[in-house]
Design a protein around this motif. Structure first.
Motif, PDB file in Angstrom:
ATOM      1  N   VAL A  71      34.557  60.842  76.429  1.00 52.70           N
ATOM      2  CA  VAL A  71      35.591  60.369  76.894  1.00 52.70           C
ATOM      3  C   VAL A  71      35.297  58.994  76.978  1.00 52.70           C
ATOM      4  O   VAL A  71      34.648  58.711  78.060  1.00 52.70           O
ATOM      5  CB  VAL A  71      35.822  61.200  78.178  1.00 52.70           C
ATOM      6  CG1 VAL A  71      37.355  60.470  78.720  1.00 52.70           C
ATOM      7  CG2 VAL A  71      36.135  62.552  77.775  1.00 52.70           C
ATOM      8  N   LYS A  73      36.302  54.967  78.196  1.00 53.28           N
ATOM      9  CA  LYS A  73      37.379  53.867  78.846  1.00 53.28           C
ATOM     10  C   LYS A  73      36.738  52.612  78.426  1.00 53.28           C
ATOM     11  O   LYS A  73      35.478  52.284  78.457  1.00 53.28           O
ATOM     12  CB  LYS A  73      37.335  54.229  80.220  1.00 53.28           C
ATOM     13  CG  LYS A  73      38.068  53.124  80.951  1.00 53.28           C
ATOM     14  CD  LYS A  73      37.862  53.498  82.611  1.00 53.28           C
ATOM     15  CE  LYS A  73      38.328  52.177  83.512  1.00 53.28           C
ATOM     16  NZ  LYS A  73      39.890  52.326  83.512  1.00 53.28           N
ATOM     17  N   THR A  99      37.776  61.113  73.013  1.00 53.79           N
ATOM     18  CA  THR A  99      39.012  61.184  73.660  1.00 53.79           C
ATOM     19  C   THR A  99      39.124  59.774  74.477  1.00 53.79           C
ATOM     20  O   THR A  99      38.189  59.330  75.221  1.00 53.79           O
ATOM     21  CB  THR A  99      39.005  62.421  74.777  1.00 53.79           C
ATOM     22  OG1 THR A  99      38.880  63.611  74.093  1.00 53.79           O
ATOM     23  CG2 THR A  99      40.201  62.378  75.499  1.00 53.79           C
ATOM     24  N   THR A 101      40.673  57.372  77.630  1.00 52.10           N
ATOM     25  CA  THR A 101      41.079  57.535  79.017  1.00 52.10           C
ATOM     26  C   THR A 101      41.269  56.107  79.581  1.00 52.10           C
ATOM     27  O   THR A 101      40.578  55.266  79.122  1.00 52.10           O
ATOM     28  CB  THR A 101      40.420  58.581  79.725  1.00 52.10           C
ATOM     29  OG1 THR A 101      40.943  58.680  81.018  1.00 52.10           O
ATOM     30  CG2 THR A 101      38.757  57.954  80.067  1.00 52.10           C
ATOM     31  N   ASP A 103      41.268  56.419  83.132  1.00 51.25           N
ATOM     32  CA  ASP A 103      40.810  56.943  84.417  1.00 51.25           C
ATOM     33  C   ASP A 103      39.177  56.890  84.460  1.00 51.25           C
ATOM     34  O   ASP A 103      38.526  57.532  83.538  1.00 51.25           O
ATOM     35  CB  ASP A 103      41.022  58.183  84.790  1.00 51.25           C
ATOM     36  CG  ASP A 103      41.174  58.644  86.275  1.00 51.25           C
ATOM     37  OD1 ASP A 103      40.170  57.955  86.855  1.00 51.25           O
ATOM     38  OD2 ASP A 103      41.814  59.402  86.721  1.00 51.25           O
ATOM     39  N   GLU A 106      37.358  60.218  84.762  1.00 52.27           N
ATOM     40  CA  GLU A 106      37.116  61.084  83.680  1.00 52.27           C
ATOM     41  C   GLU A 106      36.239  60.712  82.407  1.00 52.27           C
ATOM     42  O   GLU A 106      36.044  61.277  81.329  1.00 52.27           O
ATOM     43  CB  GLU A 106      38.861  61.113  82.840  1.00 52.27           C
ATOM     44  CG  GLU A 106      39.827  61.774  83.686  1.00 52.27           C
ATOM     45  CD  GLU A 106      40.978  61.907  83.398  1.00 52.27           C
ATOM     46  OE1 GLU A 106      41.298  61.156  82.139  1.00 52.27           O
ATOM     47  OE2 GLU A 106      42.050  62.387  83.933  1.00 52.27           O
TER      48      GLU A 106
END
Length: 303
Positions: A71, A73, A99, A101, A103, A106
């Motif tokens: 995940v 960012k 994925t 994100t 946040d 996360e």
């Protein structure tokens, strides 16, 4: 044996974009950087679909760490929605199936330019910092071969002299970003162009930080629970930006690093630099069930 037995089926690109040889090399160099905190490890920087100086080093490290369940960012000076950050994030999702994100809590991999998120990072998260200039001695020694010798001898007297000159001329140390810091009591590094506000976040942190300069072909790292001490004089304590009394005009939050927004009438508004942290605070104020993690700073002071 026939030639077609030695070839693999054609594909648009390798998983994670980089070829396996490049990823193996970066992994080996990263392990060495972790084993010698703050030491600059050279590596063969590959070409990626962005220009050198725009985050190629950080992107290569992130591509090497990428897994299908990652995940990611990506932030650019605190913002998740800048062109650079959103483009890199979408690229990582396309070539690695990761994925996306915004946040901090996360994400498993956080790639950043010029900022460390306000929310504390956990031991299962990795921070990748883009570094335009990895050499803290460059302002005092342009000859890199001599600079390498100075690192080997731990000869950092000229860095102290620069800080002393700033103190004498201005009454305070003016180094606003890339503040030279001693890692694990041995090597001085430049912690990328993060502001002074963010440097204490690296000290004894739970997470792994990997810093990579693609243009300069250097990787260095700060392992978890490693000391990172800004160079300071005994009688002149280290000072961060004084934003204790600044209030974000959007979220109403105060005591965190702010961006100053000059207005036409000569006044200024202030906005949280960590954009998604501001969004979470706005949503919480509006009654949404938002969970805010522990932050590094409390009321403008490092805990």
């Amino acid at each position: 044996m026939k030639l077609n037995e030695l070839t693999k089926p054609w594909s648009a690109f390798n998983y994670g974009f980089l070829d396996e040889s490049a990823k193996r090399e970066i992994r080996r160099r990263t392990l060495k950087a972790i084993a010698i905190p703050g030491y600059q490890v050279p590596y063969a920087s590959r070409d990626v679909p962005i220009a050198r100086g725009w985050g190629t080093g950080g992107l290569q490290v992130t591509l090497t760490l990428l897994k299908p369940d990652s995940v990611v960012k990506v932030i650019d000076q605190g913002a998740d929605d800048s062109v650079n950050a959103s483009s890199i994030r979408k690229f990582l999702a396309k070539v690695g199936g990761a994925t996306e994100t915004s946040d901090t809590t996360e994400a498993t991999i956080i790639q950043s330019r010029h900022r460390i998120p306000e929310e504390k990072l956990r031991e299962d998260q990795i921070l990748v910092l883009q570094v335009p200039n990895p050499e803290p001695l460059r302002p005092v020694q342009p000859d890199m071969s001599i600079a390498r010798e100075m690192h080997g001898d731990a000869d950092y007297g000229q860095l102290w002299l620069i800080l002393y000159e700033q103190l004498v001329r201005s009454g305070r140390i003016m180094q606003g970003s890339s503040y030279p810091s001693m890692v694990n009591g041995r090597h001085v590094m430049t912690p990328s162009p993060i502001p002074r506000w963010d440097v204490p976040k690296l000290n004894q942190a739970d997470h792994l930080t990997i810093l990579s300069a693609g243009r300069e072909k250097r990787i260095f790292a700060v392992p978890p629970h490693t000391s990172v001490e800004p160079l300071v004089f005994d009688d002149v304590p280290y000072r961060v930006e004084d934003h204790q009394d600044k209030t974000c005009y959007r979220s109403g939050v105060e005591g965190f690093f702010m961006n100053e927004l000059p207005q036409d009438d000569g006044s200024s508004l202030y906005e949280l630099s960590d954009s998604h942290f501001g969004i979470k605070n706005i949503r919480k104020a509006e009654g949404e069930p938002v969970t805010l993690s522990e932050t590094w700073y409390k009321n403008g002071r490092m805990e």
